[in-house]
Design a protein around this motif. Structure first.
Motif, PDB file in Angstrom:
ATOM      1  N   ILE A   1      15.233  67.633  -1.941  1.00  0.00           N
ATOM      2  CA  ILE A   1      16.162  67.900  -0.777  1.00  0.00           C
ATOM      3  C   ILE A   1      17.724  67.488  -1.236  1.00  0.00           C
ATOM      4  O   ILE A   1      18.524  68.263  -0.874  1.00  0.00           O
ATOM      5  N   ASN A   2      17.800  66.345  -2.069  1.00  0.00           N
ATOM      6  CA  ASN A   2      19.348  66.065  -2.427  1.00  0.00           C
ATOM      7  C   ASN A   2      19.943  67.027  -3.398  1.00  0.00           C
ATOM      8  O   ASN A   2      21.163  66.798  -3.646  1.00  0.00           O
ATOM      9  N   GLU A   3      19.191  67.488  -4.112  1.00  0.00           N
ATOM     10  CA  GLU A   3      19.387  68.318  -5.381  1.00  0.00           C
ATOM     11  C   GLU A   3      19.624  69.938  -5.006  1.00  0.00           C
ATOM     12  O   GLU A   3      19.961  70.658  -5.931  1.00  0.00           O
TER      13      GLU A   3
ATOM     14  N   LEU B   1      13.403  75.656   0.621  1.00  0.00           N
ATOM     15  CA  LEU B   1      12.883  74.580  -0.088  1.00  0.00           C
ATOM     16  C   LEU B   1      12.998  73.606   0.892  1.00  0.00           C
ATOM     17  O   LEU B   1      11.970  72.955   0.847  1.00  0.00           O
ATOM     18  N   ILE B   2      14.302  73.211   1.251  1.00  0.00           N
ATOM     19  CA  ILE B   2      14.329  72.247   1.908  1.00  0.00           C
ATOM     20  C   ILE B   2      13.585  71.940   3.350  1.00  0.00           C
ATOM     21  O   ILE B   2      12.760  70.992   3.520  1.00  0.00           O
ATOM     22  N   LYS B   3      13.194  73.100   4.042  1.00  0.00           N
ATOM     23  CA  LYS B   3      12.413  73.414   5.050  1.00  0.00           C
ATOM     24  C   LYS B   3      10.786  72.829   4.390  1.00  0.00           C
ATOM     25  O   LYS B   3      10.153  72.178   5.256  1.00  0.00           O
ATOM     26  N   LEU B   4      10.462  73.310   3.174  1.00  0.00           N
ATOM     27  CA  LEU B   4       9.076  73.140   2.784  1.00  0.00           C
ATOM     28  C   LEU B   4       9.017  71.502   2.599  1.00  0.00           C
ATOM     29  O   LEU B   4       7.886  71.094   3.011  1.00  0.00           O
ATOM     30  N   MET B   5      10.135  71.038   1.958  1.00  0.00           N
ATOM     31  CA  MET B   5       9.945  69.529   1.717  1.00  0.00           C
ATOM     32  C   MET B   5       9.881  68.883   2.918  1.00  0.00           C
ATOM     33  O   MET B   5       9.250  67.716   2.798  1.00  0.00           O
ATOM     34  N   LYS B   6      10.261  69.384   4.128  1.00  0.00           N
ATOM     35  CA  LYS B   6      10.300  68.620   5.190  1.00  0.00           C
ATOM     36  C   LYS B   6       8.805  68.934   6.102  1.00  0.00           C
ATOM     37  O   LYS B   6       8.692  68.485   7.201  1.00  0.00           O
ATOM     38  N   SER B   7       8.123  69.633   5.557  1.00  0.00           N
ATOM     39  CA  SER B   7       6.787  70.081   6.223  1.00  0.00           C
ATOM     40  C   SER B   7       5.715  69.136   5.913  1.00  0.00           C
ATOM     41  O   SER B   7       6.007  68.077   5.101  1.00  0.00           O
ATOM     42  N   ASP B   8       4.660  69.211   6.466  1.00  0.00           N
ATOM     43  CA  ASP B   8       3.387  68.325   6.096  1.00  0.00           C
ATOM     44  C   ASP B   8       3.186  68.425   4.654  1.00  0.00           C
ATOM     45  O   ASP B   8       3.365  69.524   4.082  1.00  0.00           O
TER      46      ASP B   8
ATOM     47  N   ASN C   1       1.896  75.336  -1.506  1.00  0.00           N
ATOM     48  CA  ASN C   1       2.955  76.248  -1.918  1.00  0.00           C
ATOM     49  C   ASN C   1       3.810  75.513  -3.081  1.00  0.00           C
ATOM     50  O   ASN C   1       4.939  75.636  -3.210  1.00  0.00           O
ATOM     51  N   LEU C   2       2.674  75.044  -3.812  1.00  0.00           N
ATOM     52  CA  LEU C   2       3.660  74.170  -5.173  1.00  0.00           C
ATOM     53  C   LEU C   2       4.151  75.354  -5.941  1.00  0.00           C
ATOM     54  O   LEU C   2       5.295  74.909  -6.566  1.00  0.00           O
ATOM     55  N   ASN C   3       3.968  76.277  -6.091  1.00  0.00           N
ATOM     56  CA  ASN C   3       4.781  77.453  -6.742  1.00  0.00           C
ATOM     57  C   ASN C   3       6.239  77.752  -6.514  1.00  0.00           C
ATOM     58  O   ASN C   3       6.851  78.225  -7.211  1.00  0.00           O
ATOM     59  N   GLN C   4       6.443  77.294  -5.156  1.00  0.00           N
ATOM     60  CA  GLN C   4       7.819  77.216  -4.743  1.00  0.00           C
ATOM     61  C   GLN C   4       8.697  76.343  -5.175  1.00  0.00           C
ATOM     62  O   GLN C   4      10.018  76.213  -4.807  1.00  0.00           O
ATOM     63  N   ILE C   5       8.078  75.282  -5.539  1.00  0.00           N
ATOM     64  CA  ILE C   5       8.955  74.090  -6.096  1.00  0.00           C
ATOM     65  C   ILE C   5       9.277  73.953  -7.587  1.00  0.00           C
ATOM     66  O   ILE C   5       8.542  74.342  -8.334  1.00  0.00           O
ATOM     67  N   PRO C   6      10.615  73.644  -7.931  1.00  0.00           N
ATOM     68  CA  PRO C   6      10.794  73.764  -9.380  1.00  0.00           C
ATOM     69  C   PRO C   6      10.393  72.590 -10.070  1.00  0.00           C
ATOM     70  O   PRO C   6      10.065  71.551  -9.360  1.00  0.00           O
ATOM     71  N   GLN C   7       9.928  72.855 -11.413  1.00  0.00           N
ATOM     72  CA  GLN C   7       9.723  71.530 -12.218  1.00  0.00           C
ATOM     73  C   GLN C   7      11.008  70.761 -12.556  1.00  0.00           C
ATOM     74  O   GLN C   7      12.102  71.327 -12.440  1.00  0.00           O
TER      75      GLN C   7
END
Lengths: 245, 219
Positions: free
Chosen positions: A64-66, A72-79, A86-92
């Motif tokens: 969220i900070n980066e 992506l922020i919305k996804l990070m705040k989901s359950d 939805n891991l494929n939306q998250i950067p390594q």
């Protein structure tokens, strides 16, 4: 005024970084003795499960900070389940971190509820069994509870390395199946329609202090503490679920 | 064994030459690596875990040879995971026991190995830091390795999952390795893998690692 502002900010910071929290056990640490010792349960919950929880929170906070990506922020705040499907939306490297630790978090959160204190008859622990609709389905799929237990056990014993053996419902077909995942992967990561209703942790930390290398003895004993009523609830939920088309 | 082979008719030789793998002895007592690794862990690790890999490897190889004789390709393929797990387990542990030694017999890298470490990592401390981080970071079960990349004549750090053997999996020749399966440390270190990995460098047999390095360069 200043002090209350500072306190509010501190509280916000504390609250903000707790996206998930370590759930309590549904029983005391010694409840599953002699099958799973208090020592194992304390380490498993307060160290291993806590570590997964902490690492998920840290990863989410960092993402969220980066990022400036609003989706992506919305996804990070989901359950957590939404994040893990939805891991494929998250950067390594955060994707791998969330896979390992998010998986560890939800696997263990479920695991504690799948077990319950052993029942005795005349000082002997009796192995509980499912009944009703779930038992009918087990008989349909595996011919008998004994054959189901044998297949489940073989899968758990032959799982090489660390992982989990599951009894799952495929909510698209409503069918039961035995499946396994490596490390802390959860079933929903490979297929969001694969719902676990029973699972055993076969990472060595789950049993080594009591059973050492004797995983077969651990699995056999673990069948004595399965919380079948809870498993049945999960099964009923799973077969009642709608698929979003 | 050689004299027995000479006495046998030719037809017996393939059967006898199918030698089984055996559990190698430890080059020290079970308690010798205390306090870094307890005698209890060493005994279980050697007599149960390593022994099981050896037994299962022998069983898998037996079935493999039978399947080969029958041209049963399906069974040959089916046996691959078992050969990998158990063969890898045997290879890895046979190396592991040798690259550890009691603290009193401890030594530091010297000679060509020391030069290679400085050349490829900057210093011994930097190499240890990298290998430690890699080993602690392995998800689930596996091994951290210092290996030789022969093509590039470079030392490299690598990790392998489960019992995948380093050379067969990556091409690197194993010189020094750390078993980070939980069975290698849990009874003593519980969930704190980092402490186990930190302490294991106190019982590293660098003399043996140097020998591994020399052999690797020659082969």
């Amino acid at each position: 005024m200043l002090i209350s502002s500072i306190i509010t900010i501190c509280l916000l910071i504390c609250v903000q970084s707790q996206y998930i929290t370590l759930p309590p056990l549904p029983y005391n640490y010694d409840a599953l003795e002699p099958i799973l010792s208090e020592k194992i349960m304390r380490l498993h919950h307060l160290k291993h499960h806590q570590t997964y929880t902490t690492k998920v929170n840290t990863a989410i906070e960092s993402i969220i900070n980066e990022t400036t990506d609003k989706d992506l922020i919305k996804l990070m705040k989901s359950d957590i389940n939404t994040i893990l499907t939805n891991l494929n939306q998250i950067p390594q490297p955060y994707r791998q971190t969330l896979r390992n630790n998010g998986g560890g978090y939800i696997n263990h959160k479920l695991f504690w509820h799948l077990m319950t204190k052993p029942t005795y008859i005349n000082e002997t622990i009796i192995e509980p069994q499912p009944d009703g609709i779930l038992l009918n389905e087990i008989n349909n799929k595996f011919q008998s509870f004994t054959k189901f237990k044998e297949q489940f056990t073989n899968n758990a014993i032959n799982l090489f390395g660390s992982g989990w053996t599951w009894l799952m419902v495929n909510v698209s077909t409503k069918e039961l199946a035995i499946n396994s995942t490596a490390n802390q992967d959860s079933l929903i990561m490979e297929n969001k329609y694969h719902v676990p209703i029973l699972g055993i942790d076969v990472w060595e930390h789950a049993y080594y202090l009591t059973y050492e290398n004797r995983r077969n003895e651990y699995v056999d004993n673990w069948f004595k503490i399965i919380n079948w009523p809870y498993v049945q609830e999960l099964y009923m939920d799973a077969i009642g679920q709608h698929i979003d088309l | 064994m050689q004299s027995i082979l000479k006495l046998c008719p030719r037809s017996c030789i393939p059967l006898i030459a199918r030698l089984k793998h055996t559990l190698p002895d430890l080059p020290y007592d079970y308690n010798a690596l205390e306090p870094v690794i307890s005698g209890e862990i060493m005994k279980l690790h050697h007599q149960k875990h390593h022994a099981t890999y050896v037994n299962n490897l022998n069983a898998a190889e037996e079935k493999y040879k039978d399947a080969q004789a029958k041209n049963d390709l399906s069974t040959l393929i089916h046996l691959q995971p078992s050969l990998r797990f158990n063969g890898g387990g045997h290879i890895n542990h046979a190396i592991f026991w040798q690259i550890l030694c009691p603290k009193q017999g401890g030594n530091q890298p010297s000679g060509e190995l020391s030069e290679a470490i400085t050349r490829d990592f900057g210093s011994l401390d930097k190499m240890i830091q990298q290998l430690s981080n890699a080993s602690v970071g392995i998800q689930g079960s596996g091994w951290g390795w210092l290996g030789l990349n022969k093509q590039e004549n470079k030392l490299q750090i690598a990790t392998c999952a489960n019992q995948d053997p380093l050379q067969a999996t990556t091409g690197l020749i194993p010189l020094f390795g750390i078993d980070v399966w939980e069975h290698a440390y849990y009874l003593q270190y519980k969930n704190v893998r980092a402490d186990y990995v930190k302490n294991i460098f106190n019982i590293a047999n660098w003399k043996r690692v140097e020998e591994n390095y020399q052999k690797a360069k020659q082969n």
